[in-house]
Write a protein that holds these residues in place. Structure first.
Motif, PDB file in Angstrom:
ATOM      1  N   ARG A  72       8.077   0.758   8.743  1.00  0.00           N
ATOM      2  CA  ARG A  72       6.745   1.049   7.968  1.00  0.00           C
ATOM      3  C   ARG A  72       6.307   0.797   7.152  1.00  0.00           C
ATOM      4  O   ARG A  72       7.017   3.067   7.578  1.00  0.00           O
ATOM      5  CB  ARG A  72       5.727  -0.027   9.004  1.00  0.00           C
ATOM      6  N   PRO A  73       6.335   1.178   6.061  1.00  0.00           N
ATOM      7  CA  PRO A  73       6.429   2.370   5.064  1.00  0.00           C
ATOM      8  C   PRO A  73       4.782   3.230   5.248  1.00  0.00           C
ATOM      9  O   PRO A  73       3.969   3.123   6.157  1.00  0.00           O
ATOM     10  CB  PRO A  73       4.634   1.421   3.933  1.00  0.00           C
ATOM     11  N   MET A  74       4.842   4.518   5.595  1.00  0.00           N
ATOM     12  CA  MET A  74       4.199   5.905   5.651  1.00  0.00           C
ATOM     13  C   MET A  74       4.246   6.944   4.374  1.00  0.00           C
ATOM     14  O   MET A  74       4.996   6.948   3.703  1.00  0.00           O
ATOM     15  CB  MET A  74       4.736   6.360   7.437  1.00  0.00           C
TER      16      MET A  74
ATOM     17  N   ALA B 261      -3.762  -2.224   1.262  1.00  0.00           N
ATOM     18  CA  ALA B 261      -4.374  -2.783   2.643  1.00  0.00           C
ATOM     19  C   ALA B 261      -3.666  -3.197   3.749  1.00  0.00           C
ATOM     20  O   ALA B 261      -3.563  -3.492   5.292  1.00  0.00           O
ATOM     21  CB  ALA B 261      -4.721  -4.278   1.831  1.00  0.00           C
ATOM     22  N   GLU B 262      -2.060  -3.930   3.030  1.00  0.00           N
ATOM     23  CA  GLU B 262      -0.880  -3.815   4.077  1.00  0.00           C
ATOM     24  C   GLU B 262      -0.800  -2.693   5.495  1.00  0.00           C
ATOM     25  O   GLU B 262       0.331  -2.867   6.480  1.00  0.00           O
ATOM     26  CB  GLU B 262       0.394  -5.171   3.349  1.00  0.00           C
ATOM     27  N   HIS B 263      -0.408  -2.046   4.636  1.00  0.00           N
ATOM     28  CA  HIS B 263      -0.117  -0.369   4.999  1.00  0.00           C
ATOM     29  C   HIS B 263      -1.161   0.628   5.581  1.00  0.00           C
ATOM     30  O   HIS B 263      -1.411   1.652   4.181  1.00  0.00           O
ATOM     31  CB  HIS B 263       1.138  -0.441   3.828  1.00  0.00           C
ATOM     32  N   PRO B 264      -1.745   0.676   5.694  1.00  0.00           N
ATOM     33  CA  PRO B 264      -2.886   1.815   5.931  1.00  0.00           C
ATOM     34  C   PRO B 264      -2.190   2.988   6.523  1.00  0.00           C
ATOM     35  O   PRO B 264      -3.172   3.777   5.279  1.00  0.00           O
ATOM     36  CB  PRO B 264      -4.342   1.158   6.742  1.00  0.00           C
ATOM     37  N   ALA B 265      -1.063   3.023   6.609  1.00  0.00           N
ATOM     38  CA  ALA B 265      -1.028   4.833   7.163  1.00  0.00           C
ATOM     39  C   ALA B 265       0.003   4.846   6.056  1.00  0.00           C
ATOM     40  O   ALA B 265       0.360   6.256   5.301  1.00  0.00           O
ATOM     41  CB  ALA B 265       0.639   4.838   7.842  1.00  0.00           C
TER      42      ALA B 265
ATOM     43  N   ARG C 117      13.863   3.792   2.584  1.00  0.00           N
ATOM     44  CA  ARG C 117      12.042   3.948   2.530  1.00  0.00           C
ATOM     45  C   ARG C 117      11.820   1.855   2.440  1.00  0.00           C
ATOM     46  O   ARG C 117      11.216   1.719   1.498  1.00  0.00           O
ATOM     47  CB  ARG C 117      11.090   4.709   1.452  1.00  0.00           C
ATOM     48  N   PRO C 118      11.590   2.688   3.471  1.00  0.00           N
ATOM     49  CA  PRO C 118      10.515   0.370   3.780  1.00  0.00           C
ATOM     50  C   PRO C 118       8.876   0.655   2.432  1.00  0.00           C
ATOM     51  O   PRO C 118       8.979  -0.088   1.867  1.00  0.00           O
ATOM     52  CB  PRO C 118       9.547   0.502   4.871  1.00  0.00           C
ATOM     53  N   ALA C 119       8.540   1.918   1.835  1.00  0.00           N
ATOM     54  CA  ALA C 119       7.897   1.614   1.080  1.00  0.00           C
ATOM     55  C   ALA C 119       8.283   1.711  -0.229  1.00  0.00           C
ATOM     56  O   ALA C 119       7.455   0.893  -1.085  1.00  0.00           O
ATOM     57  CB  ALA C 119       7.087   2.833   0.854  1.00  0.00           C
ATOM     58  N   ILE C 120       9.476   1.989  -1.243  1.00  0.00           N
ATOM     59  CA  ILE C 120       9.662   1.481  -2.005  1.00  0.00           C
ATOM     60  C   ILE C 120      10.130  -0.204  -1.983  1.00  0.00           C
ATOM     61  O   ILE C 120       9.856  -0.417  -2.662  1.00  0.00           O
ATOM     62  CB  ILE C 120      11.229   1.825  -1.760  1.00  0.00           C
ATOM     63  N   ARG C 121      10.648  -0.794  -1.236  1.00  0.00           N
ATOM     64  CA  ARG C 121      10.614  -1.971  -0.911  1.00  0.00           C
ATOM     65  C   ARG C 121       9.745  -2.822  -1.697  1.00  0.00           C
ATOM     66  O   ARG C 121      10.127  -3.987  -1.731  1.00  0.00           O
ATOM     67  CB  ARG C 121      11.606  -2.043   0.351  1.00  0.00           C
TER      68      ARG C 121
END
Length: 302
Positions: free
Chosen positions: A89-91, A116-120, A282-286
């Motif tokens: 998950r994005p972090m 909102a979907e990834h608060p970390a 990175r999940p954050a990039i995707r």
């Protein structure tokens, strides 16, 4: 033991050319960056910055440390990417560099959804011209860039970077309401000969596209007013001072006294997301790319 945060501050000064610009990129105050570098100078017992007028320049020792910092920051990024990938998950932090109209018309909703979907995930935004943002990603200043190109000036993709299309940004000719063009349903390039133009300053991709396009029609454009912000361009159009080529992204409602007329064939800015190949896992990039595309589709549908 060298402190990584202080090396990061020195690296940012080297990349951005000044303490103030480095502070803006890092999200710190100039005083905080100066203090970090002063501590690094005390720890290494080596002068790192030299005053030159109102600015600073890096010493030879500082240049060596910057090269080392780039390697260390790359290793840190690899470790963070692996950790984020394993968690699935994005972090961490995601810094996005983008051009001005995307910062106004695309990024607010996309970044709000991402947060909102990834608060970390700690998202940051850095405004930069499209031709500069790939370099910011390459040097690690930004993790993701939103840039654009034109049909006659494709965006070069530096080695070690990947890109994904986000959408096509259509452009119109904006004219004063009293202009003869305001009664037209469409224009062609030959109609534009002899007009006074309001455009961006030299060095911008929009300026270069306009000049090259009009020159292919066999005439030298009259660039009477050169201002960076499209909102300022539209204010000058409303005052009856000339016409402008304005993209729809981030344009917002037209001011009173301005009419948008389509140009055929339609000028198109292609909008892309770019990132380092090493960060593709990175999940954050995707997630960021997914939400940027979703926001674009929602705008297009609306």
């Amino acid at each position: 033991m060298l402190d990584l945060s202080r090396l990061r501050a020195l690296h940012a000064v080297a990349v951005h050319g000044s303490v103030g610009s480095a502070a803006a990129a890092l999200g710190y105050t100039p005083s905080a960056v100066s203090q970090q570098i002063a501590k690094l100078e005390r720890e290494t017992r080596t002068p790192l910055l030299e005053r030159r007028g109102r600015g600073v320049t890096l010493t030879d020792a500082a240049q060596h440390l910057v090269a080392t910092a780039e390697q260390l920051l790359a290793l840190v990024e690899e470790a963070e990417t692996t950790l984020e990938e394993r968690r699935g998950r994005p972090m961490g932090r995601l810094t996005v560099a983008c051009f001005a109209t995307a910062a106004r018309g695309l990024l607010p909703a996309a970044l709000a959804a991402l947060s909102a979907e990834h608060p970390a995930l700690d998202t940051r935004l850095l405004e930069a011209d499209p031709h500069l943002s790939p370099g910011l990603v390459t040097r690690g200043v930004a993790d993701l860039a939103v840039a654009h190109d034109w049909d006659i000036a494709p965006l070069p993709t530096p080695e070690g970077m990947e890109l994904a299309p986000i959408g096509d940004d259509l452009c119109d000719i904006c004219v004063p309401a009293g202009h003869p063009f305001a009664r037209r349903t469409a224009l062609v390039r030959a109609d534009l000969v002899g007009e006074r133009w309001i455009c961006q300053p030299p060095g911008s991709t929009c300026h270069d596209w306009l000049v090259r396009t009009l020159r292919t029609s066999g005439h030298e454009p009259d660039l009477a007013y050169q201002v960076a912000e499209y909102a300022s361009q539209l204010a000058l159009v409303a005052a009856g001072l000339g016409i402008a080529l304005v993209p729809r992204l981030g344009r917002g409602p037209l001011p009173a006294g301005v009419v948008a007329v389509p140009l055929e064939p339609v000028p198109v800015r292609r909008v892309y997301a770019l990132w380092r190949t090493g960060a593709a896992r990175r999940p954050a990039i995707r997630e960021a790319v997914r939400l940027l595309r979703r926001e674009w589709q929602e705008r297009a549908g609306g």
